[in-house]
Scaffold this active site. Structure first.
Site, short mmCIF file in Angstrom:
data_model
loop_
_atom_site.label_atom_id
_atom_site.label_comp_id
_atom_site.label_asym_id
_atom_site.label_seq_id
_atom_site.Cartn_x
_atom_site.Cartn_y
_atom_site.Cartn_z
N HIS A 191 -7.82 -5.50 0.02
CA HIS A 191 -6.58 -4.76 0.25
C HIS A 191 -6.01 -5.13 1.62
O HIS A 191 -6.72 -5.13 2.63
CB HIS A 191 -6.87 -3.27 0.19
CG HIS A 191 -5.66 -2.40 0.27
ND1 HIS A 191 -4.75 -2.28 -0.76
CD2 HIS A 191 -5.19 -1.59 1.26
CE1 HIS A 191 -3.80 -1.44 -0.41
NE2 HIS A 191 -4.03 -1.01 0.81
N GLU A 230 -9.20 -5.75 -4.14
CA GLU A 230 -8.68 -4.63 -3.36
C GLU A 230 -9.79 -3.76 -2.77
O GLU A 230 -9.77 -3.38 -1.60
CB GLU A 230 -7.78 -3.74 -4.25
CG GLU A 230 -6.51 -4.40 -4.75
CD GLU A 230 -5.38 -4.35 -3.75
OE1 GLU A 230 -5.56 -3.78 -2.66
OE2 GLU A 230 -4.30 -4.89 -4.05
N SER A 253 0.84 -1.19 0.00
CA SER A 253 0.00 0.00 0.00
C SER A 253 0.89 1.25 0.00
O SER A 253 1.66 1.45 -0.93
CB SER A 253 -0.95 -0.04 1.20
OG SER A 253 -1.94 0.96 1.10
#
Length: 507
Positions: free
Chosen positions: A424, A317, A211
């Site tokens: 995610h 995600e 990320s």
């Protein structure tokens, strides 16, 4: 006098370890950094050294300045407990913190590793949108224990503490913003200077991040101050998103005005808590000394450190971010699509239609799929990541992956009944079984998921050691590794994944 000073320093470096470092706590490991001796802890066949200062505390007049060298200390510094997290509001990545004295890193090595052993190094940069998170979330014990590598995890300044740009700050140092990036560079420099004392090889450093950590890795690929600091890199669920300096300075000026300040002195006088609770800004800024060029432009043109890369994302995600979109009707969903995508709406609705038998989460799953596939999530996931692999592979060796385990435990137990899929950050618990994201995940793994954790740690360990994760490179095969539980991971043609993400639509 200079020759005498050199002789004295060499003599001091040759002194034996103080008796207190070897006898006070039995088998506890020690190491000597360039600022002093440290004493760590040993457990599960791994030596850990926690909260090692890699820069001076950025407090007082050092708030919003480039990191300065850490001060030296006498005797042996205890390094068996985590250090402060950098200032951030409470959230899914950890509790609230106002502690600006936070520029620490952590080192994990196989027990018994000695200075000079030259093990490869995995340098991990945490995620959290550049606004929260810490290196404390990532205990490197599992990776160090199973893969015979040294693991480093690092804190860096976040939010307005790490990325505020302002004319008065720029006037002081010819630049402002990007303090969090400069912190990461200082930690990389510390690693280059000191990791051999822990048994690591400074010439074999792999930088990796997820990320915001993935965004950070891309920035380091193009940042002049990061050149030569690493041999390989991993970008997990990240992209090269950044903003021009002018935009950052305007945002910083607005934030300062909101806080009642017009200059650096006023901003530095504010208590940390006021800044934590105030408006935030978190982005790398280009058109700056730290990032002269937009990283996205630079990497696509081949102007970056052409080291071997692992690049990938997660199948779903968007599900981590859009569970709040649950409970909509068909009409509400279709209205949302038309509002966001205007003249493309009908084509999108044809690919992401409302099902005949919806449930309370249908709207969340559909909007998450749209955001994942299109890249509305800051350019990460779905089609943008697959295009990113193609662009990078024109210039360097790339190993692509997609995390496809969709039935594991979610990041949090709420909302009840929500299927997180491969959302995610879902992969982190498989690499860092003690990953601290507010809810323990790994203890709930079944046998097939424990196998996936071992496989992933093996892939990342192999890449750290040899530059090859254990599946075919994208350059010659156009294959992307599909990471699945129960030993079912397999390379899949990129064209198959492009079809699954509707990339013909989103291109």
């Amino acid at each position: 006098m200079r020759r005498i000073l050199i002789i004295v320093v060499m003599a001091l470096l040759a002194l034996p370890l103080p008796a207190s470092a070897t006898s006070a706590s039995g088998d506890r490991p020690t190491a000597r950094t360039d600022t002093g001796w440290v004493r760590g802890a040993r457990a599960e066949r791994v030596d850990s050294f926690l909260a090692l200062p890699y820069a001076a505390p950025p407090v007082g007049d050092l708030r919003w300045r480039a990191p300065r060298p850490a001060p030296a200390w006498q005797g042996v510094r205890e390094a068996a407990t985590w250090g402060n997290r950098c200032p951030a509001a409470a959230g899914s990545n950890g509790p609230r913190s106002e502690a600006e004295d936070c520029l620490y890193l952590n080192v994990f090595r196989p027990a018994g590793t000695k200075a000079g052993d030259r093990l490869p190094v995995l340098f991990w940069i945490h995620g959290g949108g550049l606004q929260n998170g810490s290196g404390n979330q990532h205990d490197g014990t599992f990776i160090a224990q199973r893969q015979d590598v040294v693991v480093v995890s690092v804190n860096y300044r976040l939010g307005v503490f790490g990325f505020l740009a302002h004319p008065s700050l720029k006037a002081e140092a010819a630049q402002s913003g990007n303090y969090g990036l400069l912190d990461q560079q200082a930690a990389l420099n510390w690693t280059r200077r000191n990791i051999a004392a822990f048994g690591g090889d400074p010439r074999q450093v792999t930088i990796a991040g997820e990320s915001a950590g993935g965004f950070s890795v891309c920035a380091h690929l193009t940042a002049p101050g990061s050149a030569g600091q690493f041999a390989r890199a991993v970008i997990q669920s990240g992209s090269c998103t950044s903003r021009p300096y002018a935009e950052g300075e305007q945002a910083g000026t607005n934030i300062a005005t909101t806080l009642g300040c017009s200059d650096a002195a006023c901003l530095r006088a504010l208590p940390a808590g006021r800044l934590v609770d105030g408006p935030q800004f978190a982005s790398f800024l280009y058109d700056t000394p730290a990032l002269p060029e937009n990283p996205d432009t630079a990497v696509r043109a081949g102007r970056f450190q052409r080291v071997p890369l692992v690049v990938g994302s997660n199948r779903d995600e968007g599900r981590t971010f859009l569970q709040g979109n649950r409970g909509w009707t068909k009409e509400q969903y279709e209205s949302w699509i038309r509002a966001v995508f205007a003249d493309r709406a009908e084509a999108i609705l044809a690919r992401y239609p409302w099902p005949a038998e919806p449930d309370q989460f249908t709207s969340a799953y559909l909007t998450a799929a749209v955001f994942t596939d299109s890249g509305f999530l800051a350019g990460l996931g779905g089609c943008p990541t697959l295009r990113f692999m193609r662009a990078l592979s024109a210039h360097t060796r790339v190993y692509g992956y997609r995390f496809d385990h969709r039935t594991g435990p979610g990041l949090t137990p709420e909302p009840i009944g929500y299927e997180w899929g491969a959302g995610h950050a879902a992969e982190l618990a498989y690499m860092w079984p003690s990953f601290d994201n507010g809810t323990p995940i790994a203890p709930t793994f079944d046998a097939s998921e424990r196998r996936l954790a071992r496989d992933m740690v093996g892939y990342w360990g192999s890449f750290t050691r040899a530059g090859k994760p254990g599946w075919p490179d994208f350059n010659r095969t156009s294959l992307v590794m599909s990471l699945r539980a129960g030993g079912r991971s397999t390379p899949v043609p990129v064209a198959t994944m492009e079809a699954e993400h509707n990339c013909d639509l989103w291109s």
